[in-house]
Write an enzyme that holds these catalytic residues in place. Structure first.
Site, mmCIF file in Angstrom:
data_model
loop_
_atom_site.group_PDB
_atom_site.id
_atom_site.type_symbol
_atom_site.label_atom_id
_atom_site.label_comp_id
_atom_site.label_asym_id
_atom_site.label_seq_id
_atom_site.Cartn_x
_atom_site.Cartn_y
_atom_site.Cartn_z
ATOM 1 N N GLY A 11 0.859 -1.183 0.000
ATOM 2 C CA GLY A 11 0.000 0.000 0.000
ATOM 3 C C GLY A 11 0.891 1.227 0.000
ATOM 4 C CB ILE A 15 -0.276 5.032 6.234
ATOM 5 C CG1 ILE A 15 -1.523 5.663 6.849
ATOM 6 C CG2 ILE A 15 0.647 4.524 7.353
ATOM 7 C CD1 ILE A 15 -2.350 4.721 7.694
ATOM 8 C CG ASP A 35 -0.846 0.930 -4.210
ATOM 9 O OD1 ASP A 35 -1.901 0.438 -4.659
ATOM 10 O OD2 ASP A 35 -0.833 1.768 -3.287
ATOM 11 C CG ASN A 124 -8.690 0.754 10.886
ATOM 12 O OD1 ASN A 124 -8.457 0.115 11.894
ATOM 13 N ND2 ASN A 124 -8.361 2.034 10.744
ATOM 14 C CG HIS A 179 -7.566 0.912 16.206
ATOM 15 N ND1 HIS A 179 -7.053 1.946 16.944
ATOM 16 C CD2 HIS A 179 -7.660 1.371 14.935
ATOM 17 C CE1 HIS A 179 -6.844 2.987 16.142
ATOM 18 N NE2 HIS A 179 -7.204 2.666 14.926
HETATM 19 P P1 A3D Z 1 -4.838 5.324 1.246
HETATM 20 O O1 A3D Z 1 -4.112 6.606 1.152
HETATM 21 O O2 A3D Z 1 -6.120 5.168 0.524
HETATM 22 O O3 A3D Z 1 -3.827 4.161 0.763
HETATM 23 C C1 A3D Z 1 -4.221 2.831 0.633
HETATM 24 C C2 A3D Z 1 -3.467 2.251 -0.544
HETATM 25 O O4 A3D Z 1 -3.731 0.844 -0.623
HETATM 26 C C3 A3D Z 1 -3.884 2.854 -1.899
HETATM 27 O O5 A3D Z 1 -2.761 3.430 -2.553
HETATM 28 C C4 A3D Z 1 -4.427 1.643 -2.659
HETATM 29 O O6 A3D Z 1 -4.171 1.676 -4.071
HETATM 30 C C5 A3D Z 1 -3.672 0.496 -1.985
HETATM 31 N N1 A3D Z 1 -4.256 -0.826 -2.255
HETATM 32 C C6 A3D Z 1 -5.550 -1.170 -2.447
HETATM 33 N N2 A3D Z 1 -5.651 -2.487 -2.724
HETATM 34 C C7 A3D Z 1 -4.400 -2.981 -2.688
HETATM 35 C C8 A3D Z 1 -3.857 -4.281 -2.888
HETATM 36 N N3 A3D Z 1 -4.639 -5.328 -3.160
HETATM 37 N N4 A3D Z 1 -2.521 -4.432 -2.796
HETATM 38 C C9 A3D Z 1 -1.719 -3.395 -2.518
HETATM 39 N N5 A3D Z 1 -2.178 -2.137 -2.311
HETATM 40 C C10 A3D Z 1 -3.504 -1.946 -2.394
HETATM 41 O O7 A3D Z 1 -5.131 4.947 2.790
HETATM 42 P P2 A3D Z 1 -4.250 5.301 4.086
HETATM 43 O O8 A3D Z 1 -2.827 5.036 3.793
HETATM 44 O O9 A3D Z 1 -4.665 6.619 4.619
HETATM 45 O O10 A3D Z 1 -4.827 4.190 5.109
HETATM 46 C C11 A3D Z 1 -4.605 2.816 4.872
HETATM 47 C C12 A3D Z 1 -5.349 1.946 5.869
HETATM 48 O O11 A3D Z 1 -4.873 2.194 7.193
HETATM 49 C C13 A3D Z 1 -6.864 2.169 5.939
HETATM 50 O O12 A3D Z 1 -7.516 0.916 6.028
HETATM 51 C C14 A3D Z 1 -7.051 2.960 7.229
HETATM 52 O O13 A3D Z 1 -8.337 2.749 7.799
HETATM 53 C C15 A3D Z 1 -5.972 2.350 8.081
HETATM 54 N N6 A3D Z 1 -5.566 3.174 9.237
HETATM 55 C C16 A3D Z 1 -5.313 2.517 10.398
HETATM 56 C C17 A3D Z 1 -4.922 3.197 11.520
HETATM 57 C C18 A3D Z 1 -4.659 2.463 12.788
HETATM 58 O O14 A3D Z 1 -4.277 3.051 13.769
HETATM 59 C C19 A3D Z 1 -4.864 1.033 12.852
HETATM 60 C C20 A3D Z 1 -4.764 4.595 11.461
HETATM 61 C C21 A3D Z 1 -5.012 5.250 10.268
HETATM 62 C C22 A3D Z 1 -5.423 4.512 9.142
#
Ligand code: A3D
Length: 312
Positions: A11, A15, A35, A124, A179
């Site tokens: 991903g 993050i 990704d 999440n 969480h």
């Molecule tokens: P975002 O910026 O959307 O990045 C997610 C990435 O995942 C995107 O670039 C997608 O293209 C990629 N992706 C989708 N499917 C696949 C796949 N099959 N293989 C590889 N990559 C893929 O999201 P984000 O970085 O802001 O957040 C990512 C996740 O972290 C989400 O589920 C949030 O809910 C979670 N999160 C968790 C916390 C915790 O404290 C646990 C805090 C903040 C966010």
């Protein structure tokens, strides 16, 4: 002879990009920012951008943007952020169906390409995703954890330091449980420079800090509107990866597979663990009073409900 460590970031979104930046800045190892093909330009662009920054600052670790799992093979640590973040009005559980689909793909590829990695999940709903990950990838229990507790605890510590006007360095605290909005900040165990927090702030202020911590994720979603927090989550996950890679043996709260501890069996749940070169080397079980136990049980029931709805 030691070789440079390898870090696989699954991903490359908000993050993921910050994880790559911090990993390189800390010289933890070479990074693959992975990704899906639709995001190839995004990860290649972030990799090139960060590599150019490393030239300015003199870091020797490199980032490779990739859509090929072969580039993840041989990773010492994998951090998963593949998944959709929340938008205003959504709960983490609303992400279950869509993120479980993504996790099936990711976990199967980890099993095939990097079965020996220490794997940290961030997607999440956290406790359910790490459960699915472990089952599908068939990872040994000590090599798989969920990141949430470090972030939830750092939010709590920040609010405490702000309320007291004191240095955050002196705040020692622990947030247990799932969480979700019923996570359990252990107020009674919190100290500031060795002094119990309960002697430093009145009850109403303590309650307000606990509430703001529990709703910390939603507060950020409300501000960003298009997604959720990313700087602090990235730093939090890196602290776990670093403790593994450098064998620091830090005690950090993390979602670990419990087998009887806290009266819980077969579920991932946020508890203090020791992370070192052996992965999760210990699970700690501090003494809790009746109201803390009840709060933890409530949090566990929420986690259990979501996990039990996961059909693998
Ligand atoms: P975002 O910026 O959307 O990045 C997610 C990435 O995942 C995107 O670039 C997608 O293209 C990629 N992706 C989708 N499917 C696949 C796949 N099959 N293989 C590889 N990559 C893929 O999201 P984000 O970085 O802001 O957040 C990512 C996740 O972290 C989400 O589920 C949030 O809910 C979670 N999160 C968790 C916390 C915790 O404290 C646990 C805090 C903040 C966010």
């Amino acid at each position: 002879q030691t070789r440079k460590k390898k870090i696989g970031l699954i991903g490359g979104g908000q993050i993921g990009g910050n994880l790559a930046l911090i990993a390189v800045q800390k010289s933890l190892g070479d990074v693959t920012l992975f990704d899906i093909p639709a995001a190839e330009g995004l990860v290649k662009g972030k990799a090139l951008d960060i590599n150019q920054l490393s030239a300015v600052d003199g870091y020797d670790c490199r980032v490779t943007g990739s859509t090929d799992w072969k580039d993840v093979a041989g990773s010492d640590v994998i951090i998963i952020t593949a998944g959709v973040p929340r938008k205003p009005g959504m709960s983490r559980e609303d992400l279950l169906d869509i993120n479980l689909k993504i996790m099936r793909d990711v976990a199967a590829n980890i099993k095939q390409h990097a079965p020996n990695a220490f794997v940290i999940n961030v997607a999440n709903p956290l406790d359910a995703m790490v459960f699915a990950l472990q089952k599908i990838a068939e990872l040994p229990k000590h090599m798989v954890v969920g990141m949430a507790g470090v972030l939830d605890t750092s939010r709590f510590k920040f609010f405490v330091a702000e309320a007291l006007g004191s240095s955050i360095r002196d705040v020692e605290a622990l947030v247990l449980g799932g969480h979700g909005d019923d996570m359990v900040p252990l107020v009674r165990h919190t100290t500031v420079g060795g002094v119990p927090l309960t002697e430093l702030l009145p009850q109403d202020k303590l309650e307000a800090i606990v509430k703001r911590t529990r709703e910390g994720g939603a507060e950020l979603v409300g501000l960003y509107k298009t997604g959720s927090a990313y700087f602090a989550p990235a730093s939090s996950a890196i602290s776990m990866a670093e403790s593994f890679l450098l064998d620091r043996k830090r005690i950090l709260p993390a979602a670990a597979l419990l087998e009887g501890q806290y009266g819980i069996n077969g579920y991932f749940f946020g508890v203090p663990v020791q992370i070192g070169a052996g992965g999760v080397e210990k699970i700690l079980t501090p003494q809790l009073n009746d109201s803390e136990k009840a709060a933890l049980e409530k949090s566990f029931q929420s986690v259990k409900k979501t996990v039990d709805s996961v059909k693998l």
